[in-house]
Design an enzyme around this catalytic site. Sequence first.
Site, PDB file in Angstrom:
ATOM      1  N   GLU A   1     -42.218 -45.390 -38.252  1.00 46.31           N
ATOM      2  CA  GLU A   1     -41.276 -45.497 -37.141  1.00 46.31           C
ATOM      3  C   GLU A   1     -41.202 -46.950 -36.698  1.00 46.31           C
ATOM      4  O   GLU A   1     -42.223 -47.653 -36.718  1.00 46.31           O
ATOM      5  CB  GLU A   1     -41.739 -44.637 -35.969  1.00 46.31           C
ATOM      6  CG  GLU A   1     -41.752 -43.159 -36.257  1.00 46.31           C
ATOM      7  CD  GLU A   1     -42.272 -42.379 -35.059  1.00 46.31           C
ATOM      8  OE1 GLU A   1     -41.467 -41.911 -34.262  1.00 46.31           O
ATOM      9  OE2 GLU A   1     -43.509 -42.271 -34.934  1.00 46.31           O
TER      10      GLU A   1
ATOM     11  N   LYS B   1     -35.316 -30.330 -42.073  1.00 42.15           N
ATOM     12  CA  LYS B   1     -34.522 -31.387 -42.720  1.00 42.15           C
ATOM     13  C   LYS B   1     -34.003 -30.893 -44.060  1.00 42.15           C
ATOM     14  O   LYS B   1     -34.717 -30.247 -44.821  1.00 42.15           O
ATOM     15  CB  LYS B   1     -35.376 -32.646 -42.919  1.00 42.15           C
ATOM     16  CG  LYS B   1     -35.640 -33.375 -41.616  1.00 42.15           C
ATOM     17  CD  LYS B   1     -36.440 -34.627 -41.861  1.00 42.15           C
ATOM     18  CE  LYS B   1     -36.724 -35.344 -40.549  1.00 42.15           C
ATOM     19  NZ  LYS B   1     -35.543 -35.940 -39.942  1.00 42.15           N
TER      20      LYS B   1
ATOM     21  N   HIS C   1     -46.487 -32.705 -39.105  1.00 44.95           N
ATOM     22  CA  HIS C   1     -45.394 -33.106 -40.005  1.00 44.95           C
ATOM     23  C   HIS C   1     -45.886 -33.500 -41.401  1.00 44.95           C
ATOM     24  O   HIS C   1     -45.374 -33.013 -42.409  1.00 44.95           O
ATOM     25  CB  HIS C   1     -44.612 -34.281 -39.414  1.00 44.95           C
ATOM     26  CG  HIS C   1     -44.086 -34.029 -38.036  1.00 44.95           C
ATOM     27  ND1 HIS C   1     -43.506 -32.842 -37.675  1.00 44.95           N
ATOM     28  CD2 HIS C   1     -44.045 -34.803 -36.930  1.00 44.95           C
ATOM     29  CE1 HIS C   1     -43.139 -32.906 -36.403  1.00 44.95           C
ATOM     30  NE2 HIS C   1     -43.462 -34.087 -35.928  1.00 44.95           N
TER      31      HIS C   1
ATOM     32  N   LYS D   1     -46.412 -46.259 -35.789  1.00 44.12           N
ATOM     33  CA  LYS D   1     -45.356 -46.740 -34.898  1.00 44.12           C
ATOM     34  C   LYS D   1     -45.276 -48.249 -34.995  1.00 44.12           C
ATOM     35  O   LYS D   1     -46.230 -48.899 -35.409  1.00 44.12           O
ATOM     36  CB  LYS D   1     -45.665 -46.325 -33.462  1.00 44.12           C
ATOM     37  CG  LYS D   1     -45.591 -44.826 -33.273  1.00 44.12           C
ATOM     38  CD  LYS D   1     -45.568 -44.446 -31.828  1.00 44.12           C
ATOM     39  CE  LYS D   1     -45.309 -42.966 -31.662  1.00 44.12           C
ATOM     40  NZ  LYS D   1     -43.952 -42.573 -32.035  1.00 44.12           N
TER      41      LYS D   1
ATOM     42  N   ARG E   1     -36.802 -25.230 -13.011  1.00 42.99           N
ATOM     43  CA  ARG E   1     -37.006 -24.992 -11.568  1.00 42.99           C
ATOM     44  C   ARG E   1     -35.880 -25.573 -10.716  1.00 42.99           C
ATOM     45  O   ARG E   1     -35.530 -25.029  -9.670  1.00 42.99           O
ATOM     46  CB  ARG E   1     -38.331 -25.620 -11.123  1.00 42.99           C
ATOM     47  CG  ARG E   1     -39.546 -24.879 -11.601  1.00 42.99           C
ATOM     48  CD  ARG E   1     -40.777 -25.701 -11.365  1.00 42.99           C
ATOM     49  NE  ARG E   1     -40.652 -27.006 -12.006  1.00 42.99           N
ATOM     50  CZ  ARG E   1     -41.573 -27.950 -12.002  1.00 42.99           C
ATOM     51  NH1 ARG E   1     -42.695 -27.759 -11.361  1.00 42.99           N
ATOM     52  NH2 ARG E   1     -41.376 -29.089 -12.612  1.00 42.99           N
TER      53      ARG E   1
ATOM     54  N   LYS F   1     -43.941 -28.258 -30.626  1.00 51.41           N
ATOM     55  CA  LYS F   1     -45.193 -29.000 -30.739  1.00 51.41           C
ATOM     56  C   LYS F   1     -45.432 -29.742 -29.421  1.00 51.41           C
ATOM     57  O   LYS F   1     -44.453 -30.013 -28.718  1.00 51.41           O
ATOM     58  CB  LYS F   1     -45.133 -29.965 -31.919  1.00 51.41           C
ATOM     59  CG  LYS F   1     -44.487 -31.321 -31.620  1.00 51.41           C
ATOM     60  CD  LYS F   1     -44.737 -32.312 -32.714  1.00 51.41           C
ATOM     61  CE  LYS F   1     -44.635 -33.708 -32.193  1.00 51.41           C
ATOM     62  NZ  LYS F   1     -44.727 -34.774 -33.122  1.00 51.41           N
TER      63      LYS F   1
ATOM     64  N   ASP G   1     -50.505 -36.238 -33.462  1.00 57.10           N
ATOM     65  CA  ASP G   1     -49.064 -36.210 -33.209  1.00 57.10           C
ATOM     66  C   ASP G   1     -48.249 -36.062 -34.493  1.00 57.10           C
ATOM     67  O   ASP G   1     -47.175 -35.471 -34.475  1.00 57.10           O
ATOM     68  CB  ASP G   1     -48.642 -37.501 -32.480  1.00 57.10           C
ATOM     69  CG  ASP G   1     -47.214 -37.429 -31.957  1.00 57.10           C
ATOM     70  OD1 ASP G   1     -46.883 -36.422 -31.305  1.00 57.10           O
ATOM     71  OD2 ASP G   1     -46.429 -38.369 -32.223  1.00 57.10           O
TER      72      ASP G   1
HETATM   73  P1  NAP Z   1     -39.354 -32.803 -20.101  1.00 53.64           P
HETATM   74  O1  NAP Z   1     -38.233 -33.769 -20.296  1.00 53.64           O
HETATM   75  O2  NAP Z   1     -40.490 -33.186 -19.211  1.00 53.64           O
HETATM   76  O3  NAP Z   1     -38.708 -31.447 -19.537  1.00 53.64           O
HETATM   77  C1  NAP Z   1     -39.485 -30.377 -19.078  1.00 53.64           C
HETATM   78  C2  NAP Z   1     -38.559 -29.241 -18.670  1.00 53.64           C
HETATM   79  O4  NAP Z   1     -39.347 -28.147 -18.214  1.00 53.64           O
HETATM   80  C3  NAP Z   1     -37.605 -29.600 -17.561  1.00 53.64           C
HETATM   81  O5  NAP Z   1     -36.393 -28.911 -17.776  1.00 53.64           O
HETATM   82  C4  NAP Z   1     -38.322 -29.045 -16.332  1.00 53.64           C
HETATM   83  O6  NAP Z   1     -37.365 -28.849 -15.315  1.00 53.64           O
HETATM   84  C5  NAP Z   1     -38.888 -27.751 -16.905  1.00 53.64           C
HETATM   85  N1  NAP Z   1     -40.045 -27.218 -16.196  1.00 53.64           N
HETATM   86  C6  NAP Z   1     -41.174 -27.881 -15.857  1.00 53.64           C
HETATM   87  N2  NAP Z   1     -42.009 -27.061 -15.169  1.00 53.64           N
HETATM   88  C7  NAP Z   1     -41.382 -25.847 -15.086  1.00 53.64           C
HETATM   89  C8  NAP Z   1     -41.725 -24.599 -14.497  1.00 53.64           C
HETATM   90  N3  NAP Z   1     -42.885 -24.393 -13.844  1.00 53.64           N
HETATM   91  N4  NAP Z   1     -40.850 -23.579 -14.637  1.00 53.64           N
HETATM   92  C9  NAP Z   1     -39.681 -23.754 -15.290  1.00 53.64           C
HETATM   93  N5  NAP Z   1     -39.301 -24.914 -15.850  1.00 53.64           N
HETATM   94  C10 NAP Z   1     -40.146 -25.947 -15.743  1.00 53.64           C
HETATM   95  O7  NAP Z   1     -40.002 -32.355 -21.485  1.00 53.64           O
HETATM   96  P2  NAP Z   1     -39.340 -32.443 -22.937  1.00 53.64           P
HETATM   97  O8  NAP Z   1     -39.499 -33.815 -23.464  1.00 53.64           O
HETATM   98  O9  NAP Z   1     -37.976 -31.849 -22.900  1.00 53.64           O
HETATM   99  O10 NAP Z   1     -40.344 -31.539 -23.786  1.00 53.64           O
HETATM  100  C11 NAP Z   1     -40.345 -30.128 -23.709  1.00 53.64           C
HETATM  101  C12 NAP Z   1     -41.380 -29.602 -24.718  1.00 53.64           C
HETATM  102  O11 NAP Z   1     -40.977 -29.983 -26.025  1.00 53.64           O
HETATM  103  C13 NAP Z   1     -42.783 -30.182 -24.532  1.00 53.64           C
HETATM  104  O12 NAP Z   1     -43.735 -29.209 -24.905  1.00 53.64           O
HETATM  105  C14 NAP Z   1     -42.824 -31.334 -25.542  1.00 53.64           C
HETATM  106  O13 NAP Z   1     -44.130 -31.615 -25.978  1.00 53.64           O
HETATM  107  C15 NAP Z   1     -42.000 -30.747 -26.662  1.00 53.64           C
HETATM  108  N6  NAP Z   1     -41.366 -31.761 -27.521  1.00 53.64           N
HETATM  109  C16 NAP Z   1     -40.511 -32.659 -26.996  1.00 53.64           C
HETATM  110  C17 NAP Z   1     -39.910 -33.597 -27.822  1.00 53.64           C
HETATM  111  C18 NAP Z   1     -38.931 -34.613 -27.292  1.00 53.64           C
HETATM  112  O14 NAP Z   1     -38.390 -35.378 -28.103  1.00 53.64           O
HETATM  113  N7  NAP Z   1     -38.664 -34.648 -26.000  1.00 53.64           N
HETATM  114  C19 NAP Z   1     -40.192 -33.608 -29.200  1.00 53.64           C
HETATM  115  C20 NAP Z   1     -41.056 -32.650 -29.712  1.00 53.64           C
HETATM  116  C21 NAP Z   1     -41.638 -31.730 -28.861  1.00 53.64           C
HETATM  117  P3  NAP Z   1     -37.786 -28.702 -13.757  1.00 53.64           P
HETATM  118  O15 NAP Z   1     -38.682 -29.854 -13.430  1.00 53.64           O
HETATM  119  O16 NAP Z   1     -36.489 -28.698 -13.015  1.00 53.64           O
HETATM  120  O17 NAP Z   1     -38.482 -27.390 -13.653  1.00 53.64           O
END
Ligand code: NAP
Length: 482
Positions: free
Chosen positions: A214, A180, A238, A329, A51, A146, A233
């Site tokens: 972890e 992996k 996994h 953890k 966004r 996930k 989780d």
């Molecule tokens: P995050 O840091 O909170 O990022 C969320 C992203 O989505 C941001 O780019 C945000 O940007 C965008 N967003 C939010 N609402 C939106 C909307 N209505 N329209 C368009 N874009 C929108 O989350 P993340 O950690 O990257 O995780 C993303 C997904 O991957 C989640 O489902 C999470 O469970 C999964 N995941 C993450 C990790 C990890 O290590 N981070 C690991 C495994 C799985 P704006 O606010 O600018 O819109």
Amino acid sequence: MVSRVIPVEDFDLVVFGGTGDLAQRKILPGLFRRYVAGQMPESARIIGAARSDYSDGDYCDLAHDAIVEHVADVDRDKLSAFLDQLHYIAIDAKGDKGWGELKDLIRSDVITAFYFSVGPSLFGDLAERLHSHGIADRDSRVVVEKPFGRDLESARALNRTLADHFDERQIYRIDHYLGKETVQNLMAVRFGNVLFEPLWNQHYVDHIQITVAEEIGVEGRGEYYDRSGAMRDMVQNHLMQLLCLIAMEPPSVFGSDAVRDEKLKVIRALQPVASHEIVRGQYDGADGMTSYREDVGDPRSHTESFIALKVHCSNWRWAGVPFYLRTGKRMKARSSEIAVTFKDLAHSIFPGDEARHRNILSIQLQPDEGMNLQVTIKEPGPGGMRLIDVPLDMTFADALGPENNDIPDAYERLIMDVIRGNQTLFMRGDEVEAAWAWTDPIIDGWEERGDVPKPYDSCSAGPEDAMMLMHRDGRRWRDIKA
Ligand code: NAP
């Protein structure tokens, strides 16, 4: 021996959530490394979407900083060329903003892939708009992260939402453990050698341990984690995937449906787990470290940050062979390992040798990837036939030489598989649902009984009861070491 990198076909990859944590830590650095490896065509494009209002230049700055932070020894010229392939569009998944622009930008004559790196509540909005704006077609791929649901019902709902717009052959549910190198090597070792498969059953295997430990606590993910816990989780996805690869029958061919059919049979053969065969734990603070409850900001939280359980797979191959799984953890080291312990010799011919010598095949997933086979040999020197156990180390980096040390990170490999249209290392909808169907009654049981996790010291191997889970069976956990 130099590995061959086969470039993928030209593509447009849209990363929804392109400014988020996952995009910055894994997706963009991973794509850059594939670019450097020569796997990404010069004409391929990566389109970040979220966004926030960024220009293409702002987005390149964000990607630049993320890559410099997460990739070692960045070649500045290559980075600059890679950034030329990046674009950004401000899009609201729930609104109209940006969709027309994306439609104009996307090419219709190349592979199109849409990475939903956003919360699952947005999957339906994204899928629907990709179709109503005519952006996705019958060959487009969609990648989802996930957590895929928090129980069977929500996973079914997500599957239905995706199925309203995409065929199963277009959906790539990521479990990065499957990306992996060692995990895939597990299949190569099992099905590419004559040595192991004849022994891979209840006649020769005593038990199997799967550990994912972890060192870190819940860090900044407290709010999410406290609603989830180690079972949802880590185990449901996994550890269950690792268990499937260890336990599955040989597929007729290394193809996506053949492999996933066999994995599904394993999940369906898992017996329900009795409550006395599960230990839940929650870390305490120590030496200036915060406790789990402090980390999540809830002094009464009953969510587990550790779990150990004994699992049985009821089929001919594995009848009577326990699979001990544990993950947690704030443990004493970051270490993930699968260890297959073979049975004792039926009879020892060496007089006076009272030690119990056992062959153990251990497969390390992190921090370093490799395999190790414990074998029994004669202790060198005079003094008779004294036996000792030594490791036959198969650390890939050493065996394959320095030119092959650059093993792709799981995300890199999986994204390239998406472009290649190879679903083998992604979870199918029915697999995910079967995993939840096995997990749900366990979690429901805790809720019904008001189960409280056992405290354990930070930097330990988990609660004492987890040790007892194996001691009761005359076995013990392998040491957790980095
Ligand atoms: P995050 O840091 O909170 O990022 C969320 C992203 O989505 C941001 O780019 C945000 O940007 C965008 N967003 C939010 N609402 C939106 C909307 N209505 N329209 C368009 N874009 C929108 O989350 P993340 O950690 O990257 O995780 C993303 C997904 O991957 C989640 O489902 C999470 O469970 C999964 N995941 C993450 C990790 C990890 O290590 N981070 C690991 C495994 C799985 P704006 O606010 O600018 O819109």
